[in-house]
Write an enzyme that holds these catalytic residues in place. Structure first.
Site, short mmCIF file in Angstrom:
data_model
loop_
_atom_site.label_atom_id
_atom_site.label_comp_id
_atom_site.label_asym_id
_atom_site.label_seq_id
_atom_site.Cartn_x
_atom_site.Cartn_y
_atom_site.Cartn_z
N LYS A 1 80.37 33.58 28.57
CA LYS A 1 79.22 34.47 28.33
C LYS A 1 78.05 33.70 27.74
O LYS A 1 78.23 32.59 27.24
CB LYS A 1 79.64 35.60 27.39
CG LYS A 1 79.96 35.13 26.00
CD LYS A 1 80.25 36.33 25.12
CE LYS A 1 80.73 35.91 23.76
NZ LYS A 1 79.77 35.08 23.03
N ASP B 1 86.09 34.21 21.71
CA ASP B 1 85.35 33.02 21.23
C ASP B 1 86.11 32.17 20.20
O ASP B 1 85.52 31.71 19.22
CB ASP B 1 83.99 33.44 20.67
CG ASP B 1 83.09 34.04 21.74
OD1 ASP B 1 83.56 34.26 22.86
OD2 ASP B 1 81.91 34.30 21.44
N CYS C 1 80.41 38.53 17.83
CA CYS C 1 80.93 38.74 19.19
C CYS C 1 82.10 39.72 19.23
O CYS C 1 82.24 40.46 20.20
CB CYS C 1 81.25 37.40 19.82
SG CYS C 1 79.71 36.52 20.20
C1 VGL Z 1 78.86 33.97 18.05
C2 VGL Z 1 77.06 33.34 16.76
C3 VGL Z 1 76.47 32.73 17.85
C4 VGL Z 1 80.20 34.63 18.14
C5 VGL Z 1 78.28 33.39 19.15
O1 VGL Z 1 80.98 34.28 19.05
O2 VGL Z 1 80.50 35.49 17.28
N1 VGL Z 1 78.25 33.95 16.86
N2 VGL Z 1 77.08 32.76 19.04
#
Ligand code: VGL
Ligand code: ZN
Length: 194
Positions: A101, A15, A140
């Site tokens: 995802k 991410d 994540c």
């Molecule tokens: C994430 C908060 C919301 C992440 C994803 O990738 O850590 N954190 N969505």
């Protein structure tokens, strides 16, 4: 302890997307500072023809994790927007495998194994050991690492290539402790044999 990269190893970048960087809609303070180190790992894995996977949060515009739909987060990483894109500074080679995802409205997912083909992809590439960097350490990264361990991958955490949101000051630190307690092996730039 030095680690030598071997056939069967893969780099997983979690991410690393514009919305999670300073200037984005859910910024991780200092998230941009790990990009040069990630680029170094990318170069190492690519030079050895080892797989590189980039995961991405890839939400519909009305995703359940957004505040206006009852979730905890501001809108972020909406599919096909600039915020969901990888920053141009991240030097992903063309052969990078991309895993999207949390793509459906009614379900959030912090693990890149959740409802994705990641496990099948890694099996098809004969991958046995995973090296994790990216964002955010306590969301994540933590949840993807937990699944990696559950799926019996030898799991390394690149301590110099992750960054935490730290809503509570120790969240990232605690997540690293949890990952290590579960069996993740901490490593960093100096510990990779080159
Ligand atoms: C994430 C908060 C919301 C992440 C994803 O990738 O850590 N954190 N969505
Ligand atoms: Zn999200």
């Amino acid at each position: 302890m030095k680690t030598r990269l071997l056939s069967g190893d893969a780099l997983i970048i979690v991410d690393l997307q514009n919305d999670f960087l300073p200037g984005g809609s859910l910024p991780v303070a200092g998230g941009n500072t790990i990009i040069p180190m990630l680029n170094r790992y990318i170069t190492d894995f690519h030079a050895r023809r080892l797989p590189i996977v980039a995961t991405r949060d890839w939400h519909p515009i009305n995703h359940c994790s957004f505040e206006s739909f009852g979730g905890p987060w501001p809108p972020h990483c909406i599919a096909n927007t600039e915020g969901a894109a990888f920053p141009t500074a991240l030097q992903l080679p063309a052969c990078t495998k991309i895993i999207s995802k949390a793509t459906t409205q009614s379900k959030d997912a912090y693990s890149a194994f959740s409802d994705t083909p990641l496990n099948e992809l890694l099996h098809s590439l004969n991958v046995k050991r995973l090296f994790f960097g990216g964002l955010a350490t306590e969301y994540c990264v933590l949840n993807t690492v937990k699944d990696a361990i559950r799926f019996h991958y030898v799991t390394f955490i690149l301590e110099d290539a992750v960054c935490a949101i730290n809503q509570q000051p120790d969240d990232g630190h605690d997540a690293l402790l949890t990952m290590k307690r579960l069996g993740a092996i901490p490593t960093k730039d100096e510990a990779i044999e080159r």
